[in-house]
Write an enzyme that holds these catalytic residues in place. Structure first.
Site, PDB file in Angstrom:
ATOM      1  N   ILE A   1      42.532  33.525  44.374  1.00 53.58           N
ATOM      2  CA  ILE A   1      41.747  32.299  44.210  1.00 53.58           C
ATOM      3  C   ILE A   1      42.639  31.161  43.721  1.00 53.58           C
ATOM      4  O   ILE A   1      43.318  31.306  42.705  1.00 53.58           O
ATOM      5  CB  ILE A   1      40.588  32.507  43.205  1.00 53.58           C
ATOM      6  CG1 ILE A   1      39.689  33.650  43.682  1.00 53.58           C
ATOM      7  CG2 ILE A   1      39.782  31.227  43.038  1.00 53.58           C
ATOM      8  CD1 ILE A   1      38.591  34.020  42.685  1.00 53.58           C
TER       9      ILE A   1
ATOM     10  N   THR B   1      52.972  46.976  45.034  1.00 55.17           N
ATOM     11  CA  THR B   1      52.010  46.503  46.037  1.00 55.17           C
ATOM     12  C   THR B   1      52.087  44.996  46.247  1.00 55.17           C
ATOM     13  O   THR B   1      52.298  44.524  47.361  1.00 55.17           O
ATOM     14  CB  THR B   1      50.580  46.885  45.589  1.00 55.17           C
ATOM     15  OG1 THR B   1      50.580  48.271  45.299  1.00 55.17           O
ATOM     16  CG2 THR B   1      49.577  46.593  46.673  1.00 55.17           C
TER      17      THR B   1
ATOM     18  N   GLY C   1      39.606  54.643  45.049  1.00 55.74           N
ATOM     19  CA  GLY C   1      40.777  53.877  44.629  1.00 55.74           C
ATOM     20  C   GLY C   1      40.439  52.506  44.048  1.00 55.74           C
ATOM     21  O   GLY C   1      41.326  51.705  43.792  1.00 55.74           O
TER      22      GLY C   1
ATOM     23  N   GLU D   1      50.024  31.616  39.140  1.00 54.50           N
ATOM     24  CA  GLU D   1      48.752  31.606  39.886  1.00 54.50           C
ATOM     25  C   GLU D   1      48.263  33.029  40.167  1.00 54.50           C
ATOM     26  O   GLU D   1      47.061  33.281  40.157  1.00 54.50           O
ATOM     27  CB  GLU D   1      48.938  30.841  41.193  1.00 54.50           C
ATOM     28  CG  GLU D   1      47.664  30.562  41.964  1.00 54.50           C
ATOM     29  CD  GLU D   1      46.808  29.476  41.301  1.00 54.50           C
ATOM     30  OE1 GLU D   1      45.712  29.829  40.847  1.00 54.50           O
ATOM     31  OE2 GLU D   1      47.219  28.311  41.247  1.00 54.50           O
TER      32      GLU D   1
ATOM     33  N   GLU E   1      40.850  53.143  38.318  1.00 55.17           N
ATOM     34  CA  GLU E   1      41.947  54.033  37.926  1.00 55.17           C
ATOM     35  C   GLU E   1      41.393  55.345  37.377  1.00 55.17           C
ATOM     36  O   GLU E   1      40.241  55.422  36.953  1.00 55.17           O
ATOM     37  CB  GLU E   1      42.781  53.377  36.811  1.00 55.17           C
ATOM     38  CG  GLU E   1      43.233  51.971  37.089  1.00 55.17           C
ATOM     39  CD  GLU E   1      44.578  51.927  37.803  1.00 55.17           C
ATOM     40  OE1 GLU E   1      45.254  52.966  37.856  1.00 55.17           O
ATOM     41  OE2 GLU E   1      44.926  50.847  38.315  1.00 55.17           O
TER      42      GLU E   1
ATOM     43  N   GLY F   1      44.746  42.770  44.989  1.00 54.30           N
ATOM     44  CA  GLY F   1      45.161  43.287  46.282  1.00 54.30           C
ATOM     45  C   GLY F   1      46.509  42.755  46.705  1.00 54.30           C
ATOM     46  O   GLY F   1      46.940  41.696  46.280  1.00 54.30           O
TER      47      GLY F   1
ATOM     48  N   LYS G   1      43.186  37.940  31.251  1.00 48.73           N
ATOM     49  CA  LYS G   1      43.136  36.796  32.171  1.00 48.73           C
ATOM     50  C   LYS G   1      42.460  35.604  31.501  1.00 48.73           C
ATOM     51  O   LYS G   1      42.897  34.461  31.636  1.00 48.73           O
ATOM     52  CB  LYS G   1      42.390  37.187  33.448  1.00 48.73           C
ATOM     53  CG  LYS G   1      43.130  38.248  34.274  1.00 48.73           C
ATOM     54  CD  LYS G   1      42.205  38.874  35.324  1.00 48.73           C
ATOM     55  CE  LYS G   1      42.939  39.896  36.176  1.00 48.73           C
ATOM     56  NZ  LYS G   1      41.994  40.709  36.981  1.00 48.73           N
TER      57      LYS G   1
ATOM     58  N   LYS H   1      49.529  39.191  33.708  1.00 51.12           N
ATOM     59  CA  LYS H   1      48.443  38.685  32.837  1.00 51.12           C
ATOM     60  C   LYS H   1      48.586  39.168  31.401  1.00 51.12           C
ATOM     61  O   LYS H   1      48.311  38.433  30.463  1.00 51.12           O
ATOM     62  CB  LYS H   1      47.088  39.112  33.391  1.00 51.12           C
ATOM     63  CG  LYS H   1      46.918  40.622  33.446  1.00 51.12           C
ATOM     64  CD  LYS H   1      45.930  41.106  34.479  1.00 51.12           C
ATOM     65  CE  LYS H   1      46.104  42.605  34.606  1.00 51.12           C
ATOM     66  NZ  LYS H   1      45.949  43.127  35.932  1.00 51.12           N
TER      67      LYS H   1
END
Lengths: 425, 425
Positions: free
Chosen positions: B128, B13, B179, B121, B182, B295, B197, B97
């Site tokens: 962000i 994705t 969705g 990043e 999970e 996303g 993170k 991560k």
């Protein structure tokens, strides 16, 4: 990394913050500061008066200086000084929103022609990291819209009108007494300050040259307490919004005026002197950056940030992205959760009999734990009641001991929930 | 600025978003992409199958490639591939991560030894802007505390439990159907994702090496609808907070767990899948950065941003801060305020007689202006009433004409206020 030499123009509030902040950085040396009055008392410990001069032009002409930091504001003499500095081969850091709004195009062109940079993170939204992120890590984006709260004074006034159900005039007077508004508040309340900032922010965000005179501007002086009351009833807050949007490739909608903002947005919850900028673009979608929009230290964070970034780049030729390197972090002891200090929310089921809350309070007090709130939430069929407690700050091992004790003593039938409470206010 | 050659590992994705985003950048060329199945249908137009290979090791060994972009996640084979890439003289961009949390120290040390950078990043808080601002424009600061919402799934569940007064189990099921969670939600709801993170974010913010195993972790699965109800009554929201604080120079308090957060804070209003990070430090005070935490496109913004920054630095030796230069913005037409399109709040004083609202509605309808809300707010001693209106979107010149007409026809005695309404929802 070579050591860079800084000449500062001005030693007012923000400049003092910059001076104090940079004292901790070995590779940066402030060699000269232009002031109006050398003997004026200043809020800086051990300031060496030999650093000060009243001759700003001597600083921009000083061959030993690498970077000029301009913090006097206004168009002149700032413009002449910055122009001369660039022509003399110096990089420039400035927080001068008015100068950039009125003459940014000319100054940036001059810098480009002379292979120099002008950095201005402090000119827009004080301490909020904004210009450098837009120009670097957000560079993949086509930014289509900026919606921002760029003036702390007006946001302070609107927030107080809302919280206190007070009139514009009353709140303005109070803000003036507290130093949040100037004796002549025109530049803030009529939107000039926000429009200056928006001119430059919109230019770099939309990648279109936005001229200050093209920005429609309307202040907050006509907003009434009734307007704010009705806004709340309808699900809105009123904010002085700086808005810039690319409606098509050749047309931009750029303006500063009061606006109803839905309570479902982040901007509606930006209160008092805080500033915020919501950036809409592709591929990112929408991000909001918020923080202190003015003040000695927040603005110093941005001005010093620009200087530090320059200090890492000047003289560095064979080393890519020095600042993004691993920082060889030192080790640290991480506190065990039992030793952390928190407020606690407790949801307890207790027997519905006289004296339970009292006993509970005594056992907590014995362990030195104060209770900030205690709510009894009704009685169940089985003659138990739900008690909700928020404690004051205490150690996790102490609250766990108290709960254990309360259970052993039969004060509580069940601990339904224990959730830590952030100590933010 | 030289053209840089990219080898991508993975085409899921986020990688698809990165691929699509970078197609617009002339100086960046994706020369090879490692995938598991070359013939799998993918949501990318005109994808040249010659770019694809199932042999990831051939990419990290390809001498023509400058930068490896690792987007497969997990520890292996990502770790071996990144290690080999660095030893082969390549810079690395990753959104991994878990790998950074578990092996960041080792990988960053290896990169440093080989004069290469690892940028990440996209690994923390999706779109962000966070890592690059902390490392550059915020570099003047000593950061003492991070409070963050770093997991979109849990924030989505907590927000829905709040809005719908629903149980954890019901909302989780719905989130799974949509969705947002999970089938096995453990990594999100038990706080593992946020802890990964936080390990890296705390390390770079506090400048102390924070080990993943030292982070206390507690998920949201025990939070009840009652807890959320009581939180609201007491002035709080419940959020899964990632917290890292330097309590003294040698001690850090680092943890992930549900927390009561005061409604007066920005974090309390970060809803659904949005992430946010509040940074406290000196001199800045406090800033909050919020936006999409995951996303395809938001994360692509960060990954592509890292790549673009590298593309400006690689091969640039005599040019300081190329990305901070003036962008020679093109000119643009700024729309006159009369031609802008807005919703409007109107506060009108009208005569208190039958049919006024009807007539008002008809005159608006005649100009094609729909009314979203109309409130009558009481009758005054002088037999006038206050009418509050919010219109649907219309042109400013049209609403001004309508107001003029309403005044001429005697429908309204006075326009008390007209404030534009942001079209955010």
């Amino acid at each position: 990394m070579s050591k860079i030499k800084i000449g500062m123009i001005g030693l007012g509030t923000v400049a003092s913050g910059v001076f104090k902040t940079l004292q901790d950085f070995d590779n940066i040396e402030i060699v000269k500061i232009a002031v109006r009055d050398i003997n004026k008392p200043r809020n800086i410990e051990n300031l060496d008066k030999n650093l000060l001069t009243t001759d700003a032009m001597s600083i921009v002409n000083d061959k030993s200086i690498d970077v000029i930091v301009e913090l006097i504001g206004g168009v002149e003499p700032a413009k002449t000084l910055i122009t001369t500095a660039i022509l003399n081969g110096k990089h420039v850091v400035t927080a001068n929103k008015e100068l950039l709004a009125k003459h940014g195009e000319e100054l940036f062109d001059l810098a480009e022609k002379n292979n120099k940079v002008i950095l201005y993170e402090g000119a827009i939204a004080g301490g909020i990291p904004l210009i450098m992120p837009i120009k670097t890590i957000l560079a993949a984006n086509k930014i289509s819209k900026i919606e921002a709260i760029l003036n702390g004074t007006t946001n302070y006034i609107l927030t107080n009108m809302d919280m206190k159900h007070a009139s514009y005039d009353d709140v303005l007077k109070e803000a003036q007494n507290l130093g949040y508004a100037e004796a002549d508040p025109t530049a803030d309340v009529e939107g000039f300050d926000a429009a200056y900032k928006l001119a430059t922010l919109a230019t770099i965000s939309l990648n279109k040259r936005i001229k200050i005179n093209d920005i429609y501007r309307e202040g907050i002086s006509k907003v009434t307490a009734d307007d704010i009351k009705y806004a709340n009833e309808l699900g809105y807050k009123i904010k002085l919004i700086a808005h810039a949007e690319l409606t098509d490739e050749n047309t931009a909608d750029v303006r500063v005026h009061p606006m109803f903002v839905s309570k479902s947005t982040t901007l509606a919850h930006i209160d008092y002197v805080t500033n915020a900028v919501t950036i809409t673009g592709f591929p990112i979608g929408q991000v909001t950056l918020s923080g202190p929009g003015a003040g000695e230290f927040p603005t110093a964070s941005s001005v010093a940030g620009d200087i530090i970034v320059l200090s890492h780049e000047i003289g560095t030729t064979d080393y890519i992205l020095p600042m993004m390197r691993c920082n060889h972090s030192s080790s640290v002891k991480v506190t065990n959760i039992l030793d952390t200090v928190n407020k606690y929310y407790l949801s307890l089921t207790v027997s519905n009999k006289v004296g339970v809350i009292g006993k509970l309070g005594l056992i907590c007090a014995d362990k030195g734990i104060s209770l900030a709130s205690v709510l009894q939430k009704g009685v169940s069929d089985d003659n138990t009641a739900n008690i909700i407690i928020i404690t004051e700050l205490c150690k996790e091992k102490d609250i766990l001991e108290v709960i254990d004790l309360l259970q052993k003593e039969g004060c509580i039938n069940k601990l339904n929930s224990m959730i830590r409470v952030a100590n933010d206010v």
